[in-house]
Motif scaffolding. Structure first.
Motif, mmCIF file in Angstrom:
data_model
loop_
_atom_site.group_PDB
_atom_site.id
_atom_site.type_symbol
_atom_site.label_atom_id
_atom_site.label_comp_id
_atom_site.label_asym_id
_atom_site.label_seq_id
_atom_site.Cartn_x
_atom_site.Cartn_y
_atom_site.Cartn_z
ATOM 1 N N ALA A 1 0.826 -1.214 0.000
ATOM 2 C CA ALA A 1 0.000 0.000 0.000
ATOM 3 C C ALA A 1 0.856 1.258 0.000
ATOM 4 O O ALA A 1 1.841 1.362 0.739
ATOM 5 C CB ALA A 1 -0.929 0.002 1.206
ATOM 6 N N ASP A 2 0.458 2.230 -0.820
ATOM 7 C CA ASP A 2 1.151 3.512 -0.862
ATOM 8 C C ASP A 2 0.861 4.366 0.368
ATOM 9 O O ASP A 2 1.508 5.393 0.578
ATOM 10 C CB ASP A 2 0.743 4.292 -2.120
ATOM 11 N N ARG A 3 -0.121 3.960 1.161
ATOM 12 C CA ARG A 3 -0.461 4.675 2.387
ATOM 13 C C ARG A 3 -0.609 3.636 3.492
ATOM 14 O O ARG A 3 -1.120 2.539 3.249
ATOM 15 C CB ARG A 3 -1.767 5.444 2.186
ATOM 16 N N ALA A 4 -0.144 3.955 4.679
ATOM 17 C CA ALA A 4 -0.179 2.995 5.777
ATOM 18 C C ALA A 4 -1.600 2.515 6.044
ATOM 19 O O ALA A 4 -2.529 3.335 6.144
ATOM 20 C CB ALA A 4 0.409 3.615 7.035
ATOM 21 N N PRO A 5 -1.805 1.201 6.169
ATOM 22 C CA PRO A 5 -3.154 0.681 6.397
ATOM 23 C C PRO A 5 -3.560 0.762 7.859
ATOM 24 O O PRO A 5 -2.722 0.854 8.762
ATOM 25 C CB PRO A 5 -3.027 -0.788 5.969
ATOM 26 N N ARG A 6 -4.875 0.718 8.066
ATOM 27 C CA ARG A 6 -5.405 0.538 9.424
ATOM 28 C C ARG A 6 -5.549 -0.957 9.672
ATOM 29 O O ARG A 6 -6.160 -1.669 8.870
ATOM 30 C CB ARG A 6 -6.751 1.230 9.588
#
Length: 248
Positions: free
Chosen positions: A110-115
């Motif tokens: 993921a290009d953005r940190a996941p929850r």
């Protein structure tokens, strides 16, 4: 190809792309689901190559930039291949998945940190919509597998459970178990394991009124009965394989 839009429950939209070339002549559907709330959530990001038509379809419902959550059943191209494309057009969106999926895949992909979602954890989307993450490891496949349950509409976002061929209709109250059994016979897509029936049967406790299938129509009716019947079939398959092993 084109993506068709249908509202399958109050504030839940099915974005469906039919591909005739997969398992012809029946073909195969790839479905994404948009849950409308103050923080809209999309379940399944879809194949990367389908992103342009899926994004155009979603833009007919809400501006893509409004997306706040992107979730899916497990890490696989048709579930999350276009996740980073969605993150690019929805700068406030966060991918969300179970602990295993984040650890082995999303933290890198993921290009953005996941929850990271714990089993049973709820995301309150606002506007009356609440989605609960339920771990279903190896069911129907993938050790990171999970489903979402939207509480206000009693909708189970099933992932690959009940997968079937064809493109009959967006909503159905007809049998979805028989077609799912036929698809399993053809594709052998499930990771048969001793806990599979019990895992599926546990979902019936939510008594869903709507079963939102990733590959197939959305079922309205007695979801608990359908889940129990599907669980029975997988129990039968596991026992049959175990009996075959004992005869070797």
């Amino acid at each position: 190809m084109e993506t068709q839009i249908s509202e399958v429950a109050d504030g839940i939209y099915r974005l469906s792309t039919y591909v005739l070339d997969i398992a012809p002549p029946a073909g195969f559907t790839f479905n994404e689901f948009l849950v409308i709330g103050d923080e809209p959530l999309m379940f399944h990001a879809g194949l990367r190559k389908m992103f342009p038509i899926n994004c155009e379809a979603l833009s007919r419902i809400i501006p893509p930039a409004r997306l706040r959550w992107i979730a899916f059943g497990h890490f696989e191209a048709d579930e999350c291949g276009a996740m980073n494309e969605w993150l690019a057009v929805a700068p406030e969106a966060t991918p969300a998945h179970g602990r295993t999926g984040c650890m082995v895949s999303l933290n890198d992909f993921a290009d953005r940190a996941p929850r990271v979602l714990s089993d049973g954890e709820v995301i309150d989307l606002g506007g009356g919509k609440r989605v609960r993450f339920i771990d279903t490891p190896h069911t129907p496949h993938g050790w990171d597998a999970g489903v979402l349950y939207e509480e206000s509409t009693q909708t189970l976002l099933c992932g690959d459970l009940f997968s079937q061929l064809g493109n009959d209709r967006a909503l159905t109250d007809r049998d979805v178990v028989g077609p799912a059994i036929a698809a399993e016979d053809m594709f052998r897509y499930s990771s048969l394991n001793p806990h599979m029936g019990a895992t599926i049967r546990s979902l019936s406790a939510f008594a869903p009124r709507t079963l939102a299938l990733m590959h197939g129509p959305t079922f309205t009716g007695d979801g608990a009965a359908a889940l129990n019947a599907l669980a029975d079939d997988y129990d039968r398959r596991v026992l049959k394989d175990a009996d075959a092993l004992r005869t070797l």
